[in-house]
Design a protein around this motif. Sequence first.
Motif, PDB file in Angstrom:
ATOM      1  N   PHE A  33       0.810  -1.210   0.000  1.00 56.83           N
ATOM      2  CA  PHE A  33       0.000   0.000   0.000  1.00 56.83           C
ATOM      3  C   PHE A  33       0.851   1.270   0.000  1.00 56.83           C
ATOM      4  CE2 PHE A  33      -3.409  -2.967   1.318  1.00 56.83           C
ATOM      5  CZ  PHE A  33      -4.312  -2.657   0.311  1.00 56.83           C
ATOM      6  N   ALA A  34       2.147   1.131   0.222  1.00 53.95           N
ATOM      7  CA  ALA A  34       3.072   2.264   0.094  1.00 53.95           C
ATOM      8  C   ALA A  34       3.721   2.267  -1.296  1.00 53.95           C
ATOM      9  CB  ALA A  34       4.139   2.196   1.178  1.00 53.95           C
ATOM     10  N   SER A  35       3.170   1.460  -2.219  1.00 54.01           N
ATOM     11  CA  SER A  35       3.648   1.361  -3.611  1.00 54.01           C
ATOM     12  C   SER A  35       5.101   0.926  -3.723  1.00 54.01           C
ATOM     13  CB  SER A  35       3.435   2.693  -4.349  1.00 54.01           C
ATOM     14  OG  SER A  35       2.072   3.033  -4.359  1.00 54.01           O
ATOM     15  N   GLN A  36       5.542   0.048  -2.816  1.00 50.62           N
ATOM     16  CA  GLN A  36       6.924  -0.434  -2.833  1.00 50.62           C
ATOM     17  C   GLN A  36       7.106  -1.735  -3.623  1.00 50.62           C
ATOM     18  OE1 GLN A  36       8.315  -0.542   1.220  1.00 50.62           O
ATOM     19  NE2 GLN A  36       7.987   1.641   1.501  1.00 50.62           N
ATOM     20  N   LYS A  37       6.052  -2.263  -4.195  1.00 50.68           N
ATOM     21  CA  LYS A  37       6.089  -3.440  -5.060  1.00 50.68           C
ATOM     22  C   LYS A  37       6.734  -4.670  -4.410  1.00 50.68           C
ATOM     23  CE  LYS A  37       6.586  -0.440  -9.048  1.00 50.68           C
ATOM     24  NZ  LYS A  37       7.371  -0.126 -10.228  1.00 50.68           N
ATOM     25  N   PRO A  38       6.244  -5.109  -3.255  1.00 49.18           N
ATOM     26  CA  PRO A  38       6.824  -6.312  -2.652  1.00 49.18           C
ATOM     27  C   PRO A  38       6.579  -7.528  -3.535  1.00 49.18           C
ATOM     28  CG  PRO A  38       4.808  -5.708  -1.534  1.00 49.18           C
ATOM     29  CD  PRO A  38       5.115  -4.596  -2.502  1.00 49.18           C
ATOM     30  N   ILE A  75      -0.912 -18.618 -12.379  1.00 44.16           N
ATOM     31  CA  ILE A  75      -0.777 -17.672 -13.496  1.00 44.16           C
ATOM     32  C   ILE A  75      -0.971 -16.241 -12.992  1.00 44.16           C
ATOM     33  CG2 ILE A  75      -1.862 -16.875 -15.652  1.00 44.16           C
ATOM     34  CD1 ILE A  75      -2.387 -19.896 -16.262  1.00 44.16           C
ATOM     35  N   LEU A  76      -1.937 -16.032 -12.106  1.00 45.98           N
ATOM     36  CA  LEU A  76      -2.160 -14.699 -11.553  1.00 45.98           C
ATOM     37  C   LEU A  76      -0.897 -14.163 -10.871  1.00 45.98           C
ATOM     38  CD1 LEU A  76      -5.711 -15.016  -9.892  1.00 45.98           C
ATOM     39  CD2 LEU A  76      -5.143 -14.197 -12.183  1.00 45.98           C
ATOM     40  N   CYS A  77      -0.191 -15.042 -10.194  1.00 44.05           N
ATOM     41  CA  CYS A  77       1.030 -14.634  -9.484  1.00 44.05           C
ATOM     42  C   CYS A  77       2.114 -14.133 -10.435  1.00 44.05           C
ATOM     43  CB  CYS A  77       1.569 -15.789  -8.645  1.00 44.05           C
ATOM     44  SG  CYS A  77       0.533 -16.179  -7.221  1.00 44.05           S
ATOM     45  N   ASP A  78       2.017 -14.491 -11.693  1.00 43.50           N
ATOM     46  CA  ASP A  78       3.020 -14.078 -12.686  1.00 43.50           C
ATOM     47  C   ASP A  78       2.651 -12.781 -13.406  1.00 43.50           C
ATOM     48  OD1 ASP A  78       4.641 -16.272 -12.115  1.00 43.50           O
ATOM     49  OD2 ASP A  78       3.662 -17.535 -13.620  1.00 43.50           O
ATOM     50  N   ILE A  79       1.485 -12.204 -13.109  1.00 42.99           N
ATOM     51  CA  ILE A  79       1.099 -10.936 -13.739  1.00 42.99           C
ATOM     52  C   ILE A  79       1.910  -9.832 -13.061  1.00 42.99           C
ATOM     53  CG2 ILE A  79      -0.760  -9.332 -14.317  1.00 42.99           C
ATOM     54  CD1 ILE A  79      -2.727 -11.690 -13.803  1.00 42.99           C
ATOM     55  N   PRO A  80       2.730  -9.120 -13.804  1.00 42.68           N
ATOM     56  CA  PRO A  80       3.566  -8.092 -13.185  1.00 42.68           C
ATOM     57  C   PRO A  80       2.758  -6.958 -12.549  1.00 42.68           C
ATOM     58  CG  PRO A  80       4.346  -8.610 -15.403  1.00 42.68           C
ATOM     59  CD  PRO A  80       3.001  -9.263 -15.240  1.00 42.68           C
ATOM     60  N   TYR A  81       3.314  -6.431 -11.492  1.00 38.21           N
ATOM     61  CA  TYR A  81       2.767  -5.262 -10.807  1.00 38.21           C
ATOM     62  C   TYR A  81       2.520  -4.151 -11.835  1.00 38.21           C
ATOM     63  CZ  TYR A  81       2.657  -1.451  -7.310  1.00 38.21           C
ATOM     64  OH  TYR A  81       2.305  -0.388  -6.514  1.00 38.21           O
ATOM     65  N   GLY A  82       1.359  -3.529 -11.756  1.00 34.21           N
ATOM     66  CA  GLY A  82       1.057  -2.407 -12.634  1.00 34.21           C
ATOM     67  C   GLY A  82       0.627  -2.772 -14.041  1.00 34.21           C
ATOM     68  N   LEU A 103      -3.510   2.350  -7.578  1.00 30.24           N
ATOM     69  CA  LEU A 103      -2.352   2.316  -6.685  1.00 30.24           C
ATOM     70  C   LEU A 103      -1.124   1.806  -7.427  1.00 30.24           C
ATOM     71  CD1 LEU A 103      -1.177   2.324  -3.661  1.00 30.24           C
ATOM     72  CD2 LEU A 103      -1.677  -0.105  -3.740  1.00 30.24           C
ATOM     73  N   GLU A 104      -1.330   0.821  -8.304  1.00 33.51           N
ATOM     74  CA  GLU A 104      -0.225   0.230  -9.058  1.00 33.51           C
ATOM     75  C   GLU A 104       0.142   1.048 -10.293  1.00 33.51           C
ATOM     76  OE1 GLU A 104      -0.824  -3.931  -9.860  1.00 33.51           O
ATOM     77  OE2 GLU A 104      -1.323  -4.372  -7.772  1.00 33.51           O
TER      78      GLU A 104
END
Length: 179
Positions: free
Chosen positions: A62-67, A88-95, A162-163
């Motif tokens: 939530f601080a946009s640090q992309k963990p 497969i969802l876990c492999d979708i990149p942030y943003g 947020l992303e």
Amino acid sequence: MYYQSSYDSPIGKLIIVSDEKNIIGLWMVGQKYFLGTLSHEAFQYTDNVVIKQTKNWMDRYFASQKPDIKELPIVPIGSEFRQRVWKILCDIPYGTVTTYGDIAKQIAKEKGIASMSAQAVGNAVGHNPISIIIPCHRVVGTQGSLTGYAGGIDKKIALLELEGVDLSDYHRPKKGTAL
């Protein structure tokens, strides 16, 4: 035995559930299928190490640090098909986003079959028991619809914003069950 703790997020209260060693659930209070994969009651317990790690992960998210998802021991409970979709969802990149149809095509290709139902994929995505961490909010309809989020479209939009996802090419669905 299951343990649970609440987390106050910018999109509302979340419930984190652990089997002591792994995160098995993260739900938005009031979402569709809330606590749906639990076979028995979870006990309130805030000192669990995995729950503390998850809260730290959520703070950074939530601080946009992309963990990274791989930082957490997640073990969602579900069928083999649902497990494949969630992986497969876990492999979708942030943003970024993908579509239900693209996930269906990927699974069909892996299975060596001509096609896979995007609706079946949508059902699996909708039953994701570890919201946000397993980023089901990053899946949209083929025609740019922001449909299908068990936590509600407003929360899906908030997470995508947020992303840093540009939502100008996407729209709210006119009807549906997860609005």
